[in-house]
Design a protein around this motif. Structure first.
Motif, PDB file in Angstrom:
ATOM      1  N   UNK A   6       0.827  -1.199   0.000  1.00 28.49           N
ATOM      2  CA  UNK A   6       0.000   0.000   0.000  1.00 28.49           C
ATOM      3  C   UNK A   6       0.865   1.254   0.000  1.00 28.49           C
ATOM      4  N   UNK A   7       0.203   2.411  -0.031  1.00 28.21           N
ATOM      5  CA  UNK A   7       0.806   3.722   0.151  1.00 28.21           C
ATOM      6  C   UNK A   7       0.359   4.290   1.494  1.00 28.21           C
ATOM      7  N   UNK A   8       1.113   5.280   1.990  1.00 31.57           N
ATOM      8  CA  UNK A   8       0.795   5.882   3.285  1.00 31.57           C
ATOM      9  C   UNK A   8      -0.164   7.056   3.187  1.00 31.57           C
ATOM     10  N   UNK A   9      -0.239   7.700   2.001  1.00 37.32           N
ATOM     11  CA  UNK A   9      -0.898   8.982   1.927  1.00 37.32           C
ATOM     12  C   UNK A   9       0.035  10.074   2.430  1.00 37.32           C
ATOM     13  N   UNK A  10      -0.400  11.335   2.333  1.00 40.39           N
ATOM     14  CA  UNK A  10       0.508  12.430   2.670  1.00 40.39           C
ATOM     15  C   UNK A  10      -0.245  13.661   3.144  1.00 40.39           C
ATOM     16  N   UNK A  11       0.194  14.196   4.288  1.00 44.04           N
ATOM     17  CA  UNK A  11      -0.272  15.478   4.787  1.00 44.04           C
ATOM     18  C   UNK A  11       0.810  16.546   4.681  1.00 44.04           C
ATOM     19  N   UNK A  12       2.066  16.121   4.646  1.00 44.61           N
ATOM     20  CA  UNK A  12       3.197  17.047   4.704  1.00 44.61           C
ATOM     21  C   UNK A  12       3.883  17.276   3.363  1.00 44.61           C
ATOM     22  N   UNK A  13       3.540  16.502   2.352  1.00 37.18           N
ATOM     23  CA  UNK A  13       4.305  16.564   1.106  1.00 37.18           C
ATOM     24  C   UNK A  13       4.434  17.972   0.519  1.00 37.18           C
ATOM     25  N   UNK A  14       3.405  18.826   0.569  1.00 38.97           N
ATOM     26  CA  UNK A  14       3.584  20.177   0.007  1.00 38.97           C
ATOM     27  C   UNK A  14       4.653  21.005   0.731  1.00 38.97           C
ATOM     28  N   UNK A  15       5.062  20.579   1.928  1.00 42.78           N
ATOM     29  CA  UNK A  15       6.072  21.322   2.691  1.00 42.78           C
ATOM     30  C   UNK A  15       7.437  20.656   2.596  1.00 42.78           C
ATOM     31  N   UNK A  16       7.619  19.774   1.609  1.00 41.56           N
ATOM     32  CA  UNK A  16       8.849  18.986   1.527  1.00 41.56           C
ATOM     33  C   UNK A  16      10.092  19.868   1.521  1.00 41.56           C
ATOM     34  N   UNK A  17      10.109  20.889   0.675  1.00 39.23           N
ATOM     35  CA  UNK A  17      11.267  21.781   0.618  1.00 39.23           C
ATOM     36  C   UNK A  17      11.034  22.937   1.589  1.00 39.23           C
ATOM     37  N   UNK A  18      11.973  23.200   2.498  1.00 39.91           N
ATOM     38  CA  UNK A  18      11.695  24.128   3.614  1.00 39.91           C
ATOM     39  C   UNK A  18      11.735  25.600   3.230  1.00 39.91           C
ATOM     40  N   UNK A  19      10.978  25.978   2.244  1.00 37.71           N
ATOM     41  CA  UNK A  19      10.787  27.390   1.911  1.00 37.71           C
ATOM     42  C   UNK A  19       9.376  27.608   1.413  1.00 37.71           C
ATOM     43  N   UNK A  34       9.298  25.923   7.547  1.00 40.09           N
ATOM     44  CA  UNK A  34       8.228  25.212   8.255  1.00 40.09           C
ATOM     45  C   UNK A  34       8.163  25.696   9.695  1.00 40.09           C
ATOM     46  N   UNK A  35       6.984  25.999  10.207  1.00 37.25           N
ATOM     47  CA  UNK A  35       6.893  26.422  11.608  1.00 37.25           C
ATOM     48  C   UNK A  35       7.251  25.269  12.540  1.00 37.25           C
ATOM     49  N   UNK A  36       7.803  25.564  13.696  1.00 36.92           N
ATOM     50  CA  UNK A  36       8.157  24.505  14.654  1.00 36.92           C
ATOM     51  C   UNK A  36       6.947  23.644  14.989  1.00 36.92           C
ATOM     52  N   UNK A  37       7.175  22.338  15.039  1.00 33.13           N
ATOM     53  CA  UNK A  37       6.125  21.405  15.431  1.00 33.13           C
ATOM     54  C   UNK A  37       5.273  20.889  14.296  1.00 33.13           C
ATOM     55  N   UNK A  38       5.398  21.490  13.093  1.00 26.27           N
ATOM     56  CA  UNK A  38       4.535  21.074  11.982  1.00 26.27           C
ATOM     57  C   UNK A  38       4.799  19.626  11.577  1.00 26.27           C
ATOM     58  N   UNK A  39       6.062  19.254  11.413  1.00 28.64           N
ATOM     59  CA  UNK A  39       6.398  17.896  10.981  1.00 28.64           C
ATOM     60  C   UNK A  39       5.936  16.885  12.026  1.00 28.64           C
TER      61      UNK A  39
END
Length: 350
Positions: A137-150, A153-158
């Motif tokens: 299977x795949x995991x899905x993604x909530x964070x992928x749009x923030x992959x590159x840190x610009x 990313x605010x602290x705690x997001x990941x």
């Protein structure tokens, strides 16, 4: 050491409305004639496999097994790649992923996620009915749009993102645990689980759930420029499934790992048919055999140049030639001597 099983083939890329690719019996006959011994079975196309029937009917599962067996094949795993993707979807991708769900759940992200979660739980039960021990299977993604840190990313997001992902998956993982089946995540760009570091984050967030495992696919690692052989050294205890897929990466002065939005044929990194890319499969099969992997070597065909049926025909031969029959003796056994404690002491000066 154990011998890797194979060759097997993932059927998702070959399904169509045309025979022999529009029925289970037809595609099994085709795969067997090419020399495959196993099939990885997608659960998103009911004309090949009806997940709802499989959950409610052991007779249906027995019929599926009988059909597969008639052609000398085994089911390696069920696949819920499309449904797994929908367990967690960032709003940026809602419209693009809506097509993975039935019409009734589109334009309703929460209902779509509930449907996907139930699909995974159903797949756990169906896997148990079929006597399977692993699932793809795949995991899905909530964070992928923030992959590159610009922007930054605010602290705690990941941490919050992985905590939420684990929260959504834990009931599913528990269902697979009850069924006695390992969940094997294909680590894939576009998923929050796409390399070793993200896998470790998820593993920790789930409390090191025993059913959290890896579908190893070196093609995605080559395109990320990750050391795919060292990956096996680090994570071999969690590798429970294996996609044999080739790839190549040829950096240019115009584009690199991100690809510049180019079509696949023009990207520096692109998937290729087995043997046409750059991946060291001798090294991979050697390491997996060394560490005792006894699952299936499953061809996943994705090539932007070669015809799929040619890739499938060549792939069976390629995998068969890379399977290693592990030795049962040490090469220097002929020179072995009996254990002599006194002799050993004297050699050590004791």
């Amino acid at each position: 050491m154990h011998k890797i099983k194979g060759p097997a083939i993932f059927l998702a890329q070959f399904l169509s409305e045309q025979p022999p690719f529009n029925s289970l019996a037809g595609i099994c006959r085709w795969a067997a004639e090419l020399g495959y011994q196993g099939i990885q079975l997608p659960t998103s196309d009911s004309k090949i496999f009806d997940l709802e029937r499989a959950v409610s009917s052991q007779d249906y599962c027995d019929q599926v097994l009988q059909t597969v067996d008639e052609f000398g094949l085994k089911i390696t795993e069920l696949s819920t790649h499309l449904q797994g993707q929908l367990v967690a979807v960032h709003p940026t991708y809602d419209k693009m992923f809506d097509g993975f769900a039935p019409q009734a759940y589109r334009n309703n992200p929460s209902a779509r996620a509930e449907w996907a979660t139930q699909q995974l739980k159903d797949a756990a039960k169906a896997s148990a009915r079929l006597g399977l021990k692993t699932h793809a299977t795949f995991s899905g993604a909530l964070l992928w749009p923030t992959l590159y840190p610009w922007p930054q990313r605010p602290p705690g997001l990941v941490e919050m993102g992985f905590a939420e992902l684990a929260k959504r998956w834990l009931p599913i993982l528990d269902a697979f645990d009850q069924a006695g089946v390992d969940v094997c995540y294909e680590l894939h760009p576009g998923e929050d689980l796409h390399d070793g570091v993200t896998f470790e984050r998820f593993l920790e967030a789930t409390g090191h759930h025993p059913r959290v495992n890896i579908l190893y696919d070196p093609s995605h690692f080559l395109l990320q420029q990750l050391d795919y052989l060292a990956f096996i050294d680090i994570y071999h205890s969690r590798i429970k499934a294996f996609h044999v897929k080739d790839a190549e990466f040829n950096a240019t002065g115009r584009a690199g790992v991100y690809g510049g939005y180019l079509p696949w044929q023009e990207r520096p990194g692109r998937f290729r048919s087995l043997g046409d890319g750059q991946i060291d499969f001798k090294g991979i099969f050697s390491k997996l055999t060394q560490y005792g992997f006894d699952g299936w070597a499953v061809l996943e065909w994705e090539c932007c140049i070669k015809h799929p049926e040619d890739g499938a025909r060549e792939g069976a031969k390629f995998i068969r030639e890379h399977l290693i029959n592990p030795t049962q003796t040490a090469f220097d056994d002929f020179a072995a001597v009996d254990n002599d404690e006194q002799l050993n002491k004297s050699l050590l000066g004791l």
